[in-house]
Design an enzyme around this catalytic site. Structure first.
Site, PDB file in Angstrom:
ATOM      1  N   SER A  20       0.845  -1.190   0.000  1.00 41.83           N
ATOM      2  CA  SER A  20       0.000   0.000   0.000  1.00 41.83           C
ATOM      3  C   SER A  20       0.878   1.236   0.000  1.00 41.83           C
ATOM      4  O   SER A  20       1.567   1.526   0.993  1.00 41.83           O
ATOM      5  CB  SER A  20      -0.922   0.010   1.218  1.00 41.83           C
ATOM      6  OG  SER A  20      -1.564   1.255   1.331  1.00 41.83           O
ATOM      7  N   HIS A  45      -0.476  -0.957  -4.725  1.00 43.42           N
ATOM      8  CA  HIS A  45      -1.842  -0.619  -4.332  1.00 43.42           C
ATOM      9  C   HIS A  45      -1.899   0.864  -3.985  1.00 43.42           C
ATOM     10  O   HIS A  45      -1.126   1.358  -3.168  1.00 43.42           O
ATOM     11  CB  HIS A  45      -2.260  -1.461  -3.126  1.00 43.42           C
ATOM     12  CG  HIS A  45      -3.678  -1.269  -2.725  1.00 43.42           C
ATOM     13  ND1 HIS A  45      -4.719  -1.978  -3.291  1.00 43.42           N
ATOM     14  CD2 HIS A  45      -4.243  -0.446  -1.803  1.00 43.42           C
ATOM     15  CE1 HIS A  45      -5.856  -1.597  -2.736  1.00 43.42           C
ATOM     16  NE2 HIS A  45      -5.597  -0.663  -1.833  1.00 43.42           N
ATOM     17  N   ASP A  47      -4.092   3.829  -2.479  1.00 47.16           N
ATOM     18  CA  ASP A  47      -5.227   4.210  -1.649  1.00 47.16           C
ATOM     19  C   ASP A  47      -5.551   5.681  -1.879  1.00 47.16           C
ATOM     20  O   ASP A  47      -4.805   6.563  -1.434  1.00 47.16           O
ATOM     21  CB  ASP A  47      -4.912   3.970  -0.174  1.00 47.16           C
ATOM     22  CG  ASP A  47      -4.915   2.492   0.184  1.00 47.16           C
ATOM     23  OD1 ASP A  47      -5.950   1.847  -0.041  1.00 47.16           O
ATOM     24  OD2 ASP A  47      -3.892   1.997   0.680  1.00 47.16           O
ATOM     25  N   MET A  49      -7.936   8.771  -1.166  1.00 45.06           N
ATOM     26  CA  MET A  49      -8.909   9.258  -0.181  1.00 45.06           C
ATOM     27  C   MET A  49      -9.242  10.718  -0.475  1.00 45.06           C
ATOM     28  O   MET A  49      -8.342  11.517  -0.771  1.00 45.06           O
ATOM     29  CB  MET A  49      -8.342   9.136   1.230  1.00 45.06           C
ATOM     30  CG  MET A  49      -7.879   7.744   1.596  1.00 45.06           C
ATOM     31  SD  MET A  49      -7.215   7.724   3.287  1.00 45.06           S
ATOM     32  CE  MET A  49      -6.537   6.072   3.342  1.00 45.06           C
ATOM     33  N   HIS A  78      -7.532   1.971  -5.366  1.00 47.72           N
ATOM     34  CA  HIS A  78      -8.667   1.793  -4.457  1.00 47.72           C
ATOM     35  C   HIS A  78      -9.244   3.178  -4.189  1.00 47.72           C
ATOM     36  O   HIS A  78      -8.672   3.956  -3.423  1.00 47.72           O
ATOM     37  CB  HIS A  78      -8.177   1.115  -3.178  1.00 47.72           C
ATOM     38  CG  HIS A  78      -9.213   0.991  -2.118  1.00 47.72           C
ATOM     39  ND1 HIS A  78      -8.900   0.743  -0.798  1.00 47.72           N
ATOM     40  CD2 HIS A  78     -10.573   1.076  -2.166  1.00 47.72           C
ATOM     41  CE1 HIS A  78     -10.010   0.680  -0.084  1.00 47.72           C
ATOM     42  NE2 HIS A  78     -11.030   0.893  -0.888  1.00 47.72           N
ATOM     43  N   MET A  80     -11.396   5.461  -2.473  1.00 46.91           N
ATOM     44  CA  MET A  80     -12.228   5.731  -1.297  1.00 46.91           C
ATOM     45  C   MET A  80     -12.754   7.150  -1.432  1.00 46.91           C
ATOM     46  O   MET A  80     -12.358   8.069  -0.710  1.00 46.91           O
ATOM     47  CB  MET A  80     -11.406   5.532  -0.017  1.00 46.91           C
ATOM     48  CG  MET A  80     -11.074   4.083   0.256  1.00 46.91           C
ATOM     49  SD  MET A  80      -9.896   3.861   1.623  1.00 46.91           S
ATOM     50  CE  MET A  80      -8.344   4.023   0.724  1.00 46.91           C
ATOM     51  N   MET A 149     -12.743  -4.955   2.935  1.00 50.29           N
ATOM     52  CA  MET A 149     -12.015  -4.143   3.903  1.00 50.29           C
ATOM     53  C   MET A 149     -12.027  -4.843   5.257  1.00 50.29           C
ATOM     54  O   MET A 149     -13.092  -5.204   5.771  1.00 50.29           O
ATOM     55  CB  MET A 149     -12.641  -2.754   4.022  1.00 50.29           C
ATOM     56  CG  MET A 149     -12.506  -1.893   2.773  1.00 50.29           C
ATOM     57  SD  MET A 149     -10.769  -1.575   2.324  1.00 50.29           S
ATOM     58  CE  MET A 149     -10.174  -0.711   3.793  1.00 50.29           C
ATOM     59  N   ASP A 184      -7.871  -5.894   2.615  1.00 51.81           N
ATOM     60  CA  ASP A 184      -7.099  -4.690   2.906  1.00 51.81           C
ATOM     61  C   ASP A 184      -7.359  -4.240   4.342  1.00 51.81           C
ATOM     62  O   ASP A 184      -8.498  -3.941   4.698  1.00 51.81           O
ATOM     63  CB  ASP A 184      -7.506  -3.581   1.919  1.00 51.81           C
ATOM     64  CG  ASP A 184      -6.738  -2.283   2.119  1.00 51.81           C
ATOM     65  OD1 ASP A 184      -5.913  -2.199   3.035  1.00 51.81           O
ATOM     66  OD2 ASP A 184      -6.981  -1.341   1.339  1.00 51.81           O
TER      67      ASP A 184
END
Length: 237
Positions: A20, A45, A47, A49, A78, A80, A149, A184
Site C-alpha cells: 500500500s 496498491h 489508496d 482518499m 482503491h 475511497m 475491507m 485490505d
C-alpha cells in the site's frame, strides 16, 4: 496494460502482496518504487482518499502519473471517494490498471463496473466492515475483483477485524476461482494466514512491509505464510 493481462498478474494462482503506497516515503518516491521492485513486489496498491467519503486525504491523479512513469508494475487503485462514476476516468488516464470503488459510494455499481471494463481496465468493488454482504452480492458477477475491507477505511495502521472473513468465504463459494478476492487492512504475519484460509489471494499490506528494514524479506515472509494457509485450506476441502 490490457484487462486480461492485469487479471493474470493479479491472479496468478498463488498469493500476491500489494504494498500500500499510502505508507511509503513520498519524499523518496522513486527510491521506494525501486526498492519494492527489487523486493519482488508484483503490484502497487494506491489508496485514494478524498476527505469526504473517508475522513482523510491522500493523493490524486497527478501523483499517480508520476508513479506510472517510474514502474511497469500493475497499479491497483482503491478509490475511497464519493461519486466514483464522476472521477474514475481521471485515474484511468493517470495510468491505473485496476480501479476499485465502494458499494457504499455507488449503491448500483453495474454501469460503473461495465464502463471500467469497457475501458480495458480491471473493475473492482469494495465493501466496508459494517456493510452487509447482501449489499454486494447482486453485483459480484459484474466485477473482476472484490476488495473486502478488514479495517474501517480512511487511515493506515489499524487492527485487523476477523469478523469480515465470512464475507471472503462467501465470495469464494459464490464465484469459485473466477474472482480476484482482495483484502485490505491490518494484514501482517499474525493475520494473513486466516485471510488466506478464507479465500483471499491479493493482500494489501502497508505497515508490515514499509516498517520493515528489508522489504523483500517482509514480502517473502507474508507470501510464505499465505501460501501455506492457502494450501492447507485446499487440502482440507
Amino acid at each position: 496494460m490490457e484487462r486480461n493481462e492485469t487479471i493474470r498478474r493479479l491472479k496468478p494462482g498463488r498469493p500476491v502482496m500489494g504494498p500500500s503506497m499510502l505508507k511509503c516515503d513520498f519524499g523518496n518516491l522513486a527510491e521506494e518504487i525501486s526498492r519494492l521492485e527489487d523486493a519482488g513486489a508484483e503490484v502497487l496498491h494506491l489508496d485514494v482518499m478524498d476527505g469526504h467519503f473517508v475522513p482523510n486525504l491522500s493523493y490524486g491523479p497527478m501523483v499517480i502519473e508520476r508513479i506510472r512513469e517510474r514502474t511497469d508494475l500493475p497499479l491497483d487503485a482503491h478509490l475511497m471517494i464519493s461519486e466514483p462514476s464522476r472521477w474514475w476516468k481521471e485515474y484511468a488516464d493517470a495510468g491505473c490498471d485496476a480501479i476499485t470503488f465502494h458499494i457504499e459510494a455507488e449503491p448500483d455499481p453495474t454501469a460503473n463496473l461495465a464502463a471500467i471494463r469497457d475501458a480495458g481496465l480491471t473493475a473492482g468493488l469494495a465493501i466496508n466492515p459494517p456493510t452487509s454482504f447482501d449489499r454486494i452480492e447482486p453485483f459480484v458477477d459484474a466485477a473482476d475483483l472484490v476488495l473486502v475491507m478488514s479495517v474501517n477505511p480512511g487511515f493506515g495502521g489499524q487492527k485487523f477485524m476477523p469478523q469480515v472473513l465470512p464475507k471472503v468465504s462467501r465470495l469464494r463459494q459464490m464465484a469459485g476461482d473466477r474472482l480476484i478476492i482482495s483484502i485490505d487492512g491490518g494484514i501482517g504475519t499474525e493475520t494473513i494466514s486466516s485471510a488466506a484460509s478464507a479465500g483471499a489471494e491479493l493482500f494489501v499490506a502497508g505497515s508490515s512491509i514499509f516498517d520493515a528494514d528489508d522489504y523483500g524479506a517482509a514480502i517473502k515472509a507474508l507470501t510464505h505464510q499465505a501460501d501455506i494457509a492457502e494450501t492447507s485450506a485446499a487440502d482440507g476441502q
